[in-house]
Design a protein around this motif. Structure first.
Motif, short mmCIF file in Angstrom:
data_model
loop_
_atom_site.label_atom_id
_atom_site.label_comp_id
_atom_site.label_asym_id
_atom_site.label_seq_id
_atom_site.Cartn_x
_atom_site.Cartn_y
_atom_site.Cartn_z
N ASN A 178 -20.27 10.53 25.43
CA ASN A 178 -20.05 11.36 26.61
C ASN A 178 -19.01 12.46 26.37
OD1 ASN A 178 -18.10 9.42 26.40
ND2 ASN A 178 -17.98 8.96 28.58
N THR A 179 -18.10 12.27 25.39
CA THR A 179 -17.06 13.27 25.14
C THR A 179 -17.19 13.98 23.80
OG1 THR A 179 -15.55 11.67 24.11
CG2 THR A 179 -15.39 11.96 26.53
N GLY A 180 -17.90 13.38 22.86
CA GLY A 180 -18.00 13.96 21.53
C GLY A 180 -16.80 13.69 20.65
N THR A 181 -15.89 12.82 21.10
CA THR A 181 -14.70 12.47 20.32
C THR A 181 -15.10 11.48 19.21
OG1 THR A 181 -13.34 12.70 22.30
CG2 THR A 181 -12.36 11.50 20.46
N LEU A 182 -14.55 11.69 18.01
CA LEU A 182 -14.83 10.81 16.88
C LEU A 182 -14.41 9.38 17.20
CD1 LEU A 182 -15.80 10.67 13.89
CD2 LEU A 182 -13.42 11.07 13.24
N LYS A 183 -15.33 8.42 16.99
CA LYS A 183 -15.06 7.01 17.26
C LYS A 183 -14.81 6.22 15.98
CE LYS A 183 -18.40 4.91 19.43
NZ LYS A 183 -19.39 4.07 20.14
N GLU A 184 -15.58 6.52 14.93
CA GLU A 184 -15.48 5.77 13.67
C GLU A 184 -15.94 6.64 12.52
OE1 GLU A 184 -16.76 1.37 12.06
OE2 GLU A 184 -18.16 2.39 13.39
N GLU A 185 -15.29 6.46 11.36
CA GLU A 185 -15.75 7.15 10.16
C GLU A 185 -15.41 6.34 8.92
OE1 GLU A 185 -14.00 10.97 9.34
OE2 GLU A 185 -11.98 10.25 9.71
N GLY A 186 -16.24 6.53 7.92
CA GLY A 186 -16.04 5.85 6.65
C GLY A 186 -17.14 6.25 5.67
N GLN A 187 -17.08 5.69 4.49
CA GLN A 187 -18.00 6.04 3.42
C GLN A 187 -18.95 4.87 3.13
OE1 GLN A 187 -17.83 9.09 1.98
NE2 GLN A 187 -19.52 8.72 0.58
N TYR A 188 -20.23 5.20 2.89
CA TYR A 188 -21.20 4.22 2.40
C TYR A 188 -21.48 4.50 0.94
CZ TYR A 188 -22.62 2.06 6.82
OH TYR A 188 -22.65 1.33 7.98
N GLU A 189 -21.49 3.45 0.13
CA GLU A 189 -21.92 3.53 -1.27
C GLU A 189 -22.92 2.41 -1.50
OE1 GLU A 189 -18.77 3.62 -4.16
OE2 GLU A 189 -17.80 5.33 -3.19
N ASN A 190 -24.08 2.77 -1.98
CA ASN A 190 -25.17 1.81 -2.20
C ASN A 190 -25.48 1.02 -0.94
OD1 ASN A 190 -25.46 2.52 -4.97
ND2 ASN A 190 -23.61 1.34 -5.40
N GLY A 191 -25.41 1.70 0.22
CA GLY A 191 -25.78 1.09 1.50
C GLY A 191 -24.73 0.20 2.12
N LYS A 192 -23.55 0.09 1.49
CA LYS A 192 -22.48 -0.78 1.99
C LYS A 192 -21.21 0.02 2.24
CE LYS A 192 -24.23 -4.68 -0.71
NZ LYS A 192 -23.91 -5.70 -1.69
N LYS A 193 -20.39 -0.48 3.18
CA LYS A 193 -19.12 0.17 3.47
C LYS A 193 -18.24 0.13 2.22
CE LYS A 193 -19.02 -0.78 8.40
NZ LYS A 193 -18.27 -1.39 9.52
N GLN A 194 -17.56 1.27 1.97
CA GLN A 194 -16.70 1.38 0.79
C GLN A 194 -15.48 2.23 1.15
OE1 GLN A 194 -17.10 -0.18 -2.13
NE2 GLN A 194 -15.30 0.73 -3.05
N GLY A 195 -14.30 1.78 0.70
CA GLY A 195 -13.08 2.54 0.94
C GLY A 195 -12.55 2.35 2.36
#
Length: 194
Positions: A151-168
């Motif tokens: 509804n606001t466009g505010t960033l909720k979550e971010e991160g990197q995927y490597e080989n389909g899995k969360k990384q970093g």
């Protein structure tokens, strides 16, 4: 009283779907009762979903409904207009294929999986249907993930995927954009901070 009606309705829907499961995909609505809770187990960095009541891994089409009545209570209930609904297929407990998320009955996210691993096209939209973020993770599942408050466009979550899995480092933010959580991952598994 309305909660009892909802539970009875969902019981009827689930029972009729189980009876007809030979003819079509099984459809389930997860609700926050002990017998319908879904647990997530991370196996080698990949989330795998199973029913808490009988410990069977999910299969077929499922609809997850989540809404907040207030800041302290989560209720899964399709009668609330602000419900976030995620619809997609499971194969042996893993998300598989295209998953769609709606908020206030509008499409806000599409994401693809292959046996629980993130792959392919990913799109996030606001309530007006405008694209907030898009990326293609490719067949290997590599790239930057971002999700937003629709509804606001505010960033909720971010991160990197490597080989389909969360990384970093993966970060979650509140609706004002303030960092509320930071977790480091290695091949989809959270790393304990020292």
């Amino acid at each position: 009283m309305i909660i009892i009606r909802i539970i009875v309705f969902l019981f009827i829907v689930l029972t009729s779907n189980l009876v007809n499961s030979q003819k079509k995909k099984i459809e389930a609505i997860t609700i926050p009762t002990e017998s319908h809770t879904v647990d997530i187990v991370v196996e080698q960095g990949t989330p795998r979903f199973h029913r808490k009541s009988d410990n069977h891994f999910l299969a077929g089409e499922h609809i997850f409904i989540k809404t907040k009545l207030n800041r302290d209570t989560d209720i899964a209930n399709s009668y609330y207009p602000t419900a976030i609904r995620s619809i997609g297929l499971f194969k042996n407990g893993y998300k598989d294929g295209l998953w769609k998320t709606t908020y206030e009955n509008k499409l806000v996210k599409t994401q693809n999986y292959n046996n629980g691993l993130v792959i392919g096209r990913y799109r996030v939209y606001n309530n007006n249907g405008d694209v907030l973020y898009k990326i293609t993770f490719g067949s290997q599942g590599n790239g930057k993930y971002k999700d937003y408050y629709y509804n606001t466009g505010t960033l909720k979550e971010e991160g990197q995927y490597e080989n389909g899995k969360k990384q970093g480092e993966w970060c979650r933010f509140d609706e004002e954009g303030t960092l509320i959580e930071s977790i480091d991952y290695r091949k989809g598994v959270p790393i304990e901070k020292e």
